[in-house]
Design a protein around this motif. Structure first.
Motif, PDB file in Angstrom:
ATOM      1  N   UNK A   1     -20.038   4.938   4.352  1.00 10.27           N
ATOM      2  CA  UNK A   1     -19.040   4.058   4.964  1.00 10.27           C
ATOM      3  C   UNK A   1     -17.676   4.244   4.291  1.00 10.27           C
ATOM      4  N   UNK A   2     -17.684   4.254   2.968  1.00  7.18           N
ATOM      5  CA  UNK A   2     -16.431   4.389   2.202  1.00  7.18           C
ATOM      6  C   UNK A   2     -15.721   5.708   2.498  1.00  7.18           C
ATOM      7  N   UNK A   3     -16.484   6.773   2.745  1.00  6.85           N
ATOM      8  CA  UNK A   3     -15.911   8.094   2.995  1.00  6.85           C
ATOM      9  C   UNK A   3     -15.774   8.399   4.488  1.00  6.85           C
ATOM     10  N   UNK A   4     -15.971   7.378   5.308  1.00  9.50           N
ATOM     11  CA  UNK A   4     -15.762   7.467   6.762  1.00  9.50           C
ATOM     12  C   UNK A   4     -16.690   8.461   7.463  1.00  9.50           C
TER      13      UNK A   4
ATOM     14  N   UNK B   1      -6.564  15.232  -1.318  1.00 11.86           N
ATOM     15  CA  UNK B   1      -7.228  14.667  -2.502  1.00 11.86           C
ATOM     16  C   UNK B   1      -6.838  13.195  -2.645  1.00 11.86           C
ATOM     17  N   UNK B   2      -5.544  12.888  -2.475  1.00 10.93           N
ATOM     18  CA  UNK B   2      -5.098  11.488  -2.539  1.00 10.93           C
ATOM     19  C   UNK B   2      -5.820  10.643  -1.501  1.00 10.93           C
ATOM     20  N   UNK B   3      -5.952  11.177  -0.308  1.00 10.02           N
ATOM     21  CA  UNK B   3      -6.590  10.444   0.783  1.00 10.02           C
ATOM     22  C   UNK B   3      -8.058  10.160   0.460  1.00 10.02           C
ATOM     23  N   UNK B   4      -8.771  11.171   0.008  1.00 11.21           N
ATOM     24  CA  UNK B   4     -10.211  11.037  -0.244  1.00 11.21           C
ATOM     25  C   UNK B   4     -10.497  10.196  -1.483  1.00 11.21           C
ATOM     26  N   UNK B   5      -9.706  10.361  -2.531  1.00 13.25           N
ATOM     27  CA  UNK B   5      -9.984   9.689  -3.798  1.00 13.25           C
ATOM     28  C   UNK B   5      -9.267   8.349  -3.936  1.00 13.25           C
ATOM     29  N   UNK B   6      -8.512   7.955  -2.930  1.00 17.51           N
ATOM     30  CA  UNK B   6      -7.786   6.692  -2.977  1.00 17.51           C
ATOM     31  C   UNK B   6      -8.754   5.507  -2.911  1.00 17.51           C
ATOM     32  N   UNK B   7      -8.454   4.470  -3.667  1.00 16.89           N
ATOM     33  CA  UNK B   7      -9.247   3.246  -3.581  1.00 16.89           C
ATOM     34  C   UNK B   7      -8.857   2.449  -2.338  1.00 16.89           C
ATOM     35  N   UNK B   8      -7.698   2.774  -1.797  1.00 18.29           N
ATOM     36  CA  UNK B   8      -7.208   2.130  -0.578  1.00 18.29           C
ATOM     37  C   UNK B   8      -7.967   2.719   0.613  1.00 18.29           C
ATOM     38  N   UNK B   9      -8.347   1.891   1.555  1.00 15.67           N
ATOM     39  CA  UNK B   9      -9.089   2.345   2.722  1.00 15.67           C
ATOM     40  C   UNK B   9      -8.109   2.853   3.777  1.00 15.67           C
ATOM     41  N   UNK B  10      -8.146   4.144   4.056  1.00 13.94           N
ATOM     42  CA  UNK B  10      -7.229   4.768   5.008  1.00 13.94           C
ATOM     43  C   UNK B  10      -7.961   4.953   6.327  1.00 13.94           C
ATOM     44  N   UNK B  11      -7.440   4.325   7.384  1.00 10.72           N
ATOM     45  CA  UNK B  11      -8.126   4.297   8.675  1.00 10.72           C
ATOM     46  C   UNK B  11      -7.482   5.192   9.722  1.00 10.72           C
ATOM     47  N   UNK B  12      -6.972   6.353   9.325  1.00  5.72           N
ATOM     48  CA  UNK B  12      -6.433   7.287  10.304  1.00  5.72           C
ATOM     49  C   UNK B  12      -7.107   8.635  10.112  1.00  5.72           C
ATOM     50  N   UNK B  13      -7.084   9.448  11.153  1.00  6.30           N
ATOM     51  CA  UNK B  13      -7.647  10.788  11.048  1.00  6.30           C
ATOM     52  C   UNK B  13      -6.847  11.590  10.027  1.00  6.30           C
ATOM     53  N   UNK B  14      -7.528  12.511   9.383  1.00  5.17           N
ATOM     54  CA  UNK B  14      -6.858  13.334   8.372  1.00  5.17           C
ATOM     55  C   UNK B  14      -5.707  14.123   8.975  1.00  5.17           C
ATOM     56  N   UNK B  15      -5.838  14.556  10.216  1.00  2.28           N
ATOM     57  CA  UNK B  15      -4.766  15.322  10.860  1.00  2.28           C
ATOM     58  C   UNK B  15      -3.509  14.472  11.020  1.00  2.28           C
TER      59      UNK B  15
END
Length: 185
Positions: free
Chosen positions: A146-149, A78-92
């Motif tokens: 784009x935002x949700x990868x 949830x933190x990863x998906x709802x973060x305003x910060x752009x996270x550029x790694x795979x969820x795993x």
């Protein structure tokens, strides 16, 4: 008059925890991912009182370690998906790094406890985030994908329809009509 709100679930939850724990005068630290470290012995009565206080906010005390780790997995996603910060790694990779366990272990545990996969849970969270972005930010579907990868708007649309039964465009039209009706009132 109608207003639209943006809020951070984790901040709200930490605030509620802090306030409820402070009223009990228990020495503690609120850690990340829904963990509270008590710095002194807590009686069973105090724990029962806390459980009752937390229940009115939809918060429950988890005593089983497997269930607690599954909750951490959910919170991390949830933190990863709802973060305003752009996270550029795979969820795993993100999960393995944040929780200090192999993804294989986390994935097997999650499936064992929830009877669904991490991937399915992640898709549900991404679709919830997409709906929130459509409602609150009025972004285009291209910007949302784009935002949700998502690899494309088509990929977002397919997952959105499979999850909700309608396309993102249909969802946007419904929201737009509701706003028009609300503005006329």
């Amino acid at each position: 008059m109608k207003i639209y709100l943006k809020f951070d679930f984790n901040t709200i939850c930490k605030k509620v925890l802090q306030e409820k724990l402070d009223t009990k005068n228990l020495k503690h630290r609120v850690l990340s991912f829904g963990e509270v470290d008590f710095l002194e012995h807590v009686s069973k009565e105090d724990l029962a009182d806390l459980a009752s206080d937390f229940a009115e906010y939809g918060i429950e005390i988890i005593e089983d370690q497997k269930t607690a780790l599954v909750q951490k997995i959910k919170d991390t996603l949830v933190n990863m998906v709802f973060s305003d910060e752009d996270i550029h790694v795979k969820s795993s990779v993100y999960l393995a790094e944040k929780l200090n366990h192999s993804y294989g272990y986390l994935s097997n545990l999650f499936s064992e406890v929830t009877y669904t996969s991490i991937e399915n849970y992640l898709i549900m969270q991404r679709i919830e985030r997409a709906k929130q972005l459509i409602v609150n930010n009025k972004l285009t579907l291209t910007e949302i994908s784009y935002k949700l990868h998502y690899s494309s708007v088509a990929h977002l649309s397919t997952q959105f329809k499979n999850t909700t039964g309608i396309t993102p465009s249909q969802f946007q039209k419904i929201i737009s009509k509701r706003r028009d009706i609300a503005n006329k009132s």
